[in-house]
Scaffold this motif. Structure first.
Motif, mmCIF file in Angstrom:
data_model
loop_
_atom_site.group_PDB
_atom_site.id
_atom_site.type_symbol
_atom_site.label_atom_id
_atom_site.label_comp_id
_atom_site.label_asym_id
_atom_site.label_seq_id
_atom_site.Cartn_x
_atom_site.Cartn_y
_atom_site.Cartn_z
ATOM 1 N N SER A 291 -81.114 64.949 -29.192
ATOM 2 C CA SER A 291 -81.957 65.505 -28.137
ATOM 3 C C SER A 291 -81.160 66.539 -27.353
ATOM 4 O O SER A 291 -79.938 66.519 -27.327
ATOM 5 N N PHE A 292 -81.898 67.433 -26.726
ATOM 6 C CA PHE A 292 -81.271 68.479 -25.921
ATOM 7 C C PHE A 292 -82.290 69.000 -24.933
ATOM 8 O O PHE A 292 -83.491 68.831 -25.102
ATOM 9 N N ARG A 293 -81.808 69.624 -23.898
ATOM 10 C CA ARG A 293 -82.682 70.185 -22.867
ATOM 11 C C ARG A 293 -82.831 71.680 -23.113
ATOM 12 O O ARG A 293 -81.877 72.363 -23.459
ATOM 13 N N ILE A 294 -84.056 72.147 -22.911
ATOM 14 C CA ILE A 294 -84.336 73.576 -23.068
ATOM 15 C C ILE A 294 -85.194 74.041 -21.904
ATOM 16 O O ILE A 294 -85.853 73.244 -21.246
ATOM 17 N N SER A 295 -85.185 75.334 -21.687
ATOM 18 C CA SER A 295 -86.018 75.898 -20.624
ATOM 19 C C SER A 295 -87.475 75.934 -21.076
ATOM 20 O O SER A 295 -87.781 75.782 -22.264
ATOM 21 N N ASP A 296 -88.361 76.142 -20.137
ATOM 22 C CA ASP A 296 -89.783 76.244 -20.467
ATOM 23 C C ASP A 296 -90.021 77.417 -21.412
ATOM 24 O O ASP A 296 -90.812 77.317 -22.344
ATOM 25 N N TYR A 297 -89.329 78.527 -21.168
ATOM 26 C CA TYR A 297 -89.433 79.698 -22.039
ATOM 27 C C TYR A 297 -89.046 79.337 -23.472
ATOM 28 O O TYR A 297 -89.755 79.648 -24.423
ATOM 29 N N GLU A 298 -87.916 78.665 -23.628
ATOM 30 C CA GLU A 298 -87.450 78.281 -24.968
ATOM 31 C C GLU A 298 -88.415 77.301 -25.635
ATOM 32 O O GLU A 298 -88.725 77.427 -26.821
ATOM 33 N N ARG A 299 -88.915 76.334 -24.862
ATOM 34 C CA ARG A 299 -89.846 75.352 -25.416
ATOM 35 C C ARG A 299 -91.110 76.012 -25.934
ATOM 36 O O ARG A 299 -91.571 75.732 -27.027
ATOM 37 N N ARG A 300 -91.651 76.937 -25.152
ATOM 38 C CA ARG A 300 -92.893 77.594 -25.562
ATOM 39 C C ARG A 300 -92.673 78.479 -26.781
ATOM 40 O O ARG A 300 -93.521 78.550 -27.674
ATOM 41 N N GLU A 301 -91.539 79.145 -26.834
ATOM 42 C CA GLU A 301 -91.251 79.987 -27.991
ATOM 43 C C GLU A 301 -91.039 79.132 -29.244
ATOM 44 O O GLU A 301 -91.528 79.458 -30.324
ATOM 45 N N ILE A 302 -90.326 78.028 -29.103
ATOM 46 C CA ILE A 302 -90.120 77.117 -30.234
ATOM 47 C C ILE A 302 -91.456 76.539 -30.693
ATOM 48 O O ILE A 302 -91.739 76.499 -31.891
ATOM 49 N N ASP A 303 -92.281 76.099 -29.756
ATOM 50 C CA ASP A 303 -93.585 75.533 -30.120
ATOM 51 C C ASP A 303 -94.436 76.542 -30.887
ATOM 52 O O ASP A 303 -95.113 76.190 -31.851
ATOM 53 N N ALA A 304 -94.388 77.801 -30.458
ATOM 54 C CA ALA A 304 -95.159 78.838 -31.156
ATOM 55 C C ALA A 304 -94.637 79.029 -32.575
ATOM 56 O O ALA A 304 -95.415 79.161 -33.528
ATOM 57 N N LYS A 305 -93.313 79.031 -32.735
ATOM 58 C CA LYS A 305 -92.735 79.194 -34.073
ATOM 59 C C LYS A 305 -93.034 78.001 -34.968
ATOM 60 O O LYS A 305 -93.308 78.158 -36.155
ATOM 61 N N VAL A 306 -92.997 76.804 -34.406
ATOM 62 C CA VAL A 306 -93.327 75.606 -35.187
ATOM 63 C C VAL A 306 -94.768 75.701 -35.656
ATOM 64 O O VAL A 306 -95.077 75.456 -36.825
ATOM 65 N N LYS A 307 -95.668 76.072 -34.758
ATOM 66 C CA LYS A 307 -97.084 76.175 -35.115
ATOM 67 C C LYS A 307 -97.288 77.247 -36.183
ATOM 68 O O LYS A 307 -98.023 77.057 -37.144
ATOM 69 N N ALA A 308 -96.614 78.383 -36.028
ATOM 70 C CA ALA A 308 -96.751 79.461 -37.013
ATOM 71 C C ALA A 308 -96.181 79.065 -38.369
ATOM 72 O O ALA A 308 -96.650 79.530 -39.401
ATOM 73 N N SER A 309 -95.187 78.188 -38.370
ATOM 74 C CA SER A 309 -94.562 77.784 -39.632
ATOM 75 C C SER A 309 -95.434 76.828 -40.427
ATOM 76 O O SER A 309 -95.301 76.719 -41.639
ATOM 77 N N GLY A 310 -96.292 76.101 -39.749
ATOM 78 C CA GLY A 310 -97.118 75.110 -40.426
ATOM 79 C C GLY A 310 -96.373 73.825 -40.744
ATOM 80 O O GLY A 310 -96.888 72.954 -41.436
ATOM 81 N N MET A 311 -95.162 73.702 -40.257
ATOM 82 C CA MET A 311 -94.350 72.506 -40.519
ATOM 83 C C MET A 311 -94.451 71.520 -39.368
ATOM 84 O O MET A 311 -94.884 71.880 -38.272
ATOM 85 N N LEU A 312 -94.015 70.304 -39.632
ATOM 86 C CA LEU A 312 -93.835 69.348 -38.557
ATOM 87 C C LEU A 312 -92.647 69.812 -37.717
ATOM 88 O O LEU A 312 -91.706 70.429 -38.238
ATOM 89 N N LYS A 313 -92.663 69.504 -36.442
ATOM 90 C CA LYS A 313 -91.581 69.936 -35.556
ATOM 91 C C LYS A 313 -90.235 69.421 -36.052
ATOM 92 O O LYS A 313 -89.245 70.147 -36.055
ATOM 93 N N LYS A 314 -90.187 68.178 -36.496
ATOM 94 C CA LYS A 314 -88.953 67.586 -37.015
ATOM 95 C C LYS A 314 -88.421 68.399 -38.184
ATOM 96 O O LYS A 314 -87.240 68.734 -38.234
ATOM 97 N N ASP A 315 -89.294 68.727 -39.136
ATOM 98 C CA ASP A 315 -88.874 69.491 -40.310
ATOM 99 C C ASP A 315 -88.397 70.885 -39.925
ATOM 100 O O ASP A 315 -87.411 71.395 -40.461
ATOM 101 N N TYR A 316 -89.088 71.504 -38.966
ATOM 102 C CA TYR A 316 -88.687 72.820 -38.492
ATOM 103 C C TYR A 316 -87.281 72.772 -37.902
ATOM 104 O O TYR A 316 -86.428 73.601 -38.215
ATOM 105 N N PHE A 317 -87.027 71.774 -37.038
ATOM 106 C CA PHE A 317 -85.711 71.664 -36.414
ATOM 107 C C PHE A 317 -84.619 71.409 -37.448
ATOM 108 O O PHE A 317 -83.547 72.013 -37.396
ATOM 109 N N VAL A 318 -84.875 70.503 -38.375
ATOM 110 C CA VAL A 318 -83.856 70.176 -39.375
ATOM 111 C C VAL A 318 -83.524 71.407 -40.211
ATOM 112 O O VAL A 318 -82.351 71.749 -40.398
ATOM 113 N N ARG A 319 -84.536 72.089 -40.716
ATOM 114 C CA ARG A 319 -84.277 73.276 -41.542
ATOM 115 C C ARG A 319 -83.601 74.377 -40.748
ATOM 116 O O ARG A 319 -82.715 75.058 -41.250
ATOM 117 N N SER A 320 -84.030 74.550 -39.519
ATOM 118 C CA SER A 320 -83.431 75.576 -38.678
ATOM 119 C C SER A 320 -81.958 75.283 -38.419
ATOM 120 O O SER A 320 -81.113 76.180 -38.481
#
Length: 116
Positions: free
Chosen positions: A11-40
């Motif tokens: 786990s880690f802390r991120i800013s609201d800006y970072e969270r929203r940008e990550i969420d958008a990229k996860v959604k655009a990728s079509g992957m589960l958030k876990k899979d996105y983080f692991v691959r990234s």
């Protein structure tokens, strides 16, 4: 044993800006958030393979953006503006993050239409 997990949690802390940008990229990728983080984390980049499910998610997001813009246009044209400046700022950020994620994904797939 209840309450214990086989694998550790990261786990880690991120800013609201970072969270929203990550969420958008996860959604655009079509992957589960876990899979996105692991691959990234492992590969330092995420390769998204175009498939119908991924494209449908992007089309739905673009439709939402389009409908939101139409509603704003109607409000501005009728001079019946019901959105606060704070809501407008949040909407702007949501649009920005989603568009950046779509551009990021399309940039990764540009080999499909670029000539060699």
């Amino acid at each position: 044993m209840p309450g214990t997990h086989k694998y550790p949690t990261i786990s880690f802390r991120i800013s609201d800006y970072e969270r929203r940008e990550i969420d958008a990229k996860v959604k655009a990728s079509g992957m589960l958030k876990k899979d996105y983080f692991v691959r990234s984390c492992i590969y330092n980049r995420v390769c998204v393979v175009g498939k119908k499910e991924t494209i449908y998610v992007l089309v739905e997001e673009l439709q939402k953006l389009y409908q939101g813009m139409q509603q704003l246009q109607e409000q501005f044209l009728s001079a019946d503006i019901r959105i606060t400046s704070e809501e407008m700022y949040e909407l702007q950020k949501d649009y920005e993050y989603m568009l950046k994620a779509i551009i990021w994904m399309l940039d990764g797939a540009k080999y499909l239409w670029e000539s060699k």
